[in-house]
Design a protein around this motif. Structure first.
Motif, PDB file in Angstrom:
ATOM      1  N   ILE A  39      22.587  75.279 -37.219  1.00  0.00           N
ATOM      2  CA  ILE A  39      21.640  75.044 -36.129  1.00  0.00           C
ATOM      3  C   ILE A  39      22.309  74.489 -34.867  1.00  0.00           C
ATOM      4  N   VAL A  40      23.386  73.705 -34.995  1.00  0.00           N
ATOM      5  CA  VAL A  40      24.078  73.180 -33.814  1.00  0.00           C
ATOM      6  C   VAL A  40      25.580  73.156 -34.089  1.00  0.00           C
ATOM      7  N   GLU A  41      26.339  73.831 -33.233  1.00  0.00           N
ATOM      8  CA  GLU A  41      27.792  73.909 -33.389  1.00  0.00           C
ATOM      9  C   GLU A  41      28.465  72.630 -32.886  1.00  0.00           C
ATOM     10  N   ASN A  42      29.651  72.364 -33.439  1.00  0.00           N
ATOM     11  CA  ASN A  42      30.535  71.276 -33.008  1.00  0.00           C
ATOM     12  C   ASN A  42      30.047  69.876 -33.378  1.00  0.00           C
ATOM     13  N   VAL A  43      29.127  69.785 -34.334  1.00  0.00           N
ATOM     14  CA  VAL A  43      28.800  68.481 -34.912  1.00  0.00           C
ATOM     15  C   VAL A  43      29.836  68.218 -35.999  1.00  0.00           C
ATOM     16  N   PHE A  76      33.197  72.671 -36.974  1.00  0.00           N
ATOM     17  CA  PHE A  76      32.116  72.242 -37.857  1.00  0.00           C
ATOM     18  C   PHE A  76      30.776  72.367 -37.135  1.00  0.00           C
ATOM     19  N   ALA A  77      29.716  72.281 -37.902  1.00  0.00           N
ATOM     20  CA  ALA A  77      28.380  72.400 -37.319  1.00  0.00           C
ATOM     21  C   ALA A  77      27.377  71.660 -38.189  1.00  0.00           C
ATOM     22  N   LEU A  78      26.217  71.368 -37.600  1.00  0.00           N
ATOM     23  CA  LEU A  78      25.101  70.800 -38.345  1.00  0.00           C
ATOM     24  C   LEU A  78      24.319  71.950 -38.969  1.00  0.00           C
ATOM     25  N   TYR A  79      24.092  71.853 -40.273  1.00  0.00           N
ATOM     26  CA  TYR A  79      23.360  72.880 -41.002  1.00  0.00           C
ATOM     27  C   TYR A  79      22.033  72.304 -41.511  1.00  0.00           C
ATOM     28  N   ARG A  80      21.086  73.207 -41.710  1.00  0.00           N
ATOM     29  CA  ARG A  80      19.799  72.830 -42.292  1.00  0.00           C
ATOM     30  C   ARG A  80      19.395  73.860 -43.341  1.00  0.00           C
ATOM     31  N   GLN A  81      18.872  73.377 -44.452  1.00  0.00           N
ATOM     32  CA  GLN A  81      18.322  74.266 -45.464  1.00  0.00           C
ATOM     33  C   GLN A  81      16.845  73.926 -45.639  1.00  0.00           C
ATOM     34  N   ILE A  82      15.993  74.930 -45.550  1.00  0.00           N
ATOM     35  CA  ILE A  82      14.558  74.730 -45.693  1.00  0.00           C
ATOM     36  C   ILE A  82      14.038  75.573 -46.849  1.00  0.00           C
ATOM     37  N   GLN A  92      26.473  66.928 -24.687  1.00  0.00           N
ATOM     38  CA  GLN A  92      25.200  66.224 -24.576  1.00  0.00           C
ATOM     39  C   GLN A  92      24.034  67.131 -24.953  1.00  0.00           C
ATOM     40  N   GLU A  93      24.131  68.392 -24.575  1.00  0.00           N
ATOM     41  CA  GLU A  93      23.075  69.342 -24.935  1.00  0.00           C
ATOM     42  C   GLU A  93      23.010  69.532 -26.443  1.00  0.00           C
ATOM     43  N   ALA A  94      24.182  69.658 -27.084  1.00  0.00           N
ATOM     44  CA  ALA A  94      24.215  69.803 -28.539  1.00  0.00           C
ATOM     45  C   ALA A  94      23.616  68.573 -29.215  1.00  0.00           C
ATOM     46  N   PHE A 120      23.013  68.587 -43.181  1.00  0.00           N
ATOM     47  CA  PHE A 120      24.383  68.219 -43.549  1.00  0.00           C
ATOM     48  C   PHE A 120      25.357  68.891 -42.588  1.00  0.00           C
ATOM     49  N   VAL A 121      26.609  68.432 -42.601  1.00  0.00           N
ATOM     50  CA  VAL A 121      27.670  69.000 -41.763  1.00  0.00           C
ATOM     51  C   VAL A 121      28.604  69.814 -42.645  1.00  0.00           C
ATOM     52  N   ALA A 122      28.992  70.998 -42.165  1.00  0.00           N
ATOM     53  CA  ALA A 122      29.886  71.865 -42.934  1.00  0.00           C
ATOM     54  C   ALA A 122      30.769  72.672 -41.989  1.00  0.00           C
TER      55      ALA A 122
END
Length: 349
Positions: free
Chosen positions: A253-257, A234-240, A48-50, A219-221
């Motif tokens: 940015i967030v693990e286990n997505v 897997f995790a949620l990634y962000r590119q800026i 839930q925190e993720a 995206f997820v990778a």
């Protein structure tokens, strides 16, 4: 004659051992049940925190899609004079989405042949948003003519350097230009050496806003890490982007997505909103809401059995590996939950 106790009989000893064993087994069972409950509760709390962090981060960007100060993007077109700009048509590119069906989903875009194209998980989604980001900078005086230098002040002035991209707007106009000079503490030039022209669309006054051009891709990778049973994490990634418009490497940015699915709320002629996946949206500029769904797990095997459940996300059902679906999750003992949130796009009312 008085008799003294000489010891326990065999029957008494067996009864005592049986009672002791029962008591110890009861205590052990309570401990194991309590420990399992604690593990499941902890896994659920972490999941839930993720979800909260991931959705909050994405929603913050999504709500501001197309932001260019008080200039309404429906009425005011961003005037792009910067050379090698991050967008040629800000209104068209502020919101884009892709269904990752294979490794060539990004053909023809700036993400072609990048880490995002090769790393994005097949069966998940990719979303890109662009917007202006308010900075602690303001004009210290008005421009006399459209090609005059921009006089600025504020805490974030020193963050910008030569060739960096700046967005400036008021309620009637908006411009995107590159700084052509080595900035002093209060003067930014926008000469034609790094811009198509040295003229902005107007001479701005002190009421104008100075913003950073912000681009984010989610995206997820695969993280390259494995859980205790050897399954991929897997995790949620962000590119800026950087201030000069170039893209930084993707960051986790967030693990286990495990999966990201997005439906786009497209406004119909009847003024109703219909949610559809990216590849079915006729016009991204008519999208006024997003439905964001994530499948999030915990890497510890806290379940008693393998997870063979099917999880419903916006526009997609995530099945177990033996379910025969196009999008799958491992049948392991991880705890999984789905989280869905709807985000309204503030600048597309």
């Amino acid at each position: 004659m008085r008799k003294t106790q000489g010891g326990l009989s065999l029957v008494e000893l067996m009864v005592a051992l049986a009672l002791s064993a029962t008591l110890i087994f009861g205590v052990f069972t309570v401990y194991m049940d309590s420990n399992r409950t604690s593990q499941v509760s902890n896994a659920l709390a972490r999941t839930q925190e993720a979800a909260r962090i991931a959705i909050d981060l994405m929603a913050r960007d999504m709500r501001m899609v197309g932001f260019q100060g008080c200039a309404d993007p429906d009425d005011v077109t961003l005037n792009v004079i910067a050379d090698d700009p991050p967008t040629d048509d800000f209104f068209e590119t502020t919101l884009r989405g892709w269904e990752v069906t294979d490794g060539t989903w990004a053909d023809g875009t700036e993400y072609d042949n990048t880490d995002i194209e090769s790393d994005a998980k097949v069966g998940s989604d990719v979303i890109s948003v662009q917007r202006g980001e308010t900075m602690g900078i303001e004009l210290s005086g008005k421009m006399d003519v459209e090609n005059a230098n921009v006089q600025v002040k504020g805490d974030d002035v020193e963050r910008f350097g030569q060739n960096d991209i700046v967005m400036i707007s008021n309620c009637e106009a908006a411009d995107l230009f590159r700084i052509s000079s080595q900035p002093s503490s209060d003067t930014w030039a926008h000469a034609s050496g790094v811009n198509s022209t040295n003229f902005l669309s107007r001479a701005y006054t002190e009421e104008a806003r100075i913003m950073k051009f912000s681009s984010s891709v989610y995206f997820v990778a695969d993280t390259g890490r494995d859980d205790a049973r050897g399954n991929d994490i897997f995790a949620l990634y962000r590119q800026i982007n950087q201030l000069d418009g170039s893209l930084l490497p993707p960051e986790e940015i967030v693990e286990n997505v495990e999966n990201l699915q997005i439906e786009y709320g497209e406004v119909l002629a009847t003024n109703n909103i219909r949610y559809r996946p990216a590849d079915e949206v006729g016009d991204m500029t008519s999208v006024k809401a997003l439905r964001i769904g994530m499948l999030i797990s915990h890497s510890d095997p806290v379940r008693d059995d393998n997870d063979t459940a099917a999880y419903a996300l916006p526009g997609e059902t995530i099945t177990g590996t033996s379910g025969g679906g196009a999008v799958t999750h491992p049948e392991d003992r991880r705890l999984r939950r789905t989280f869905v949130s709807t985000v309204m796009l503030r600048n597309r009312d």
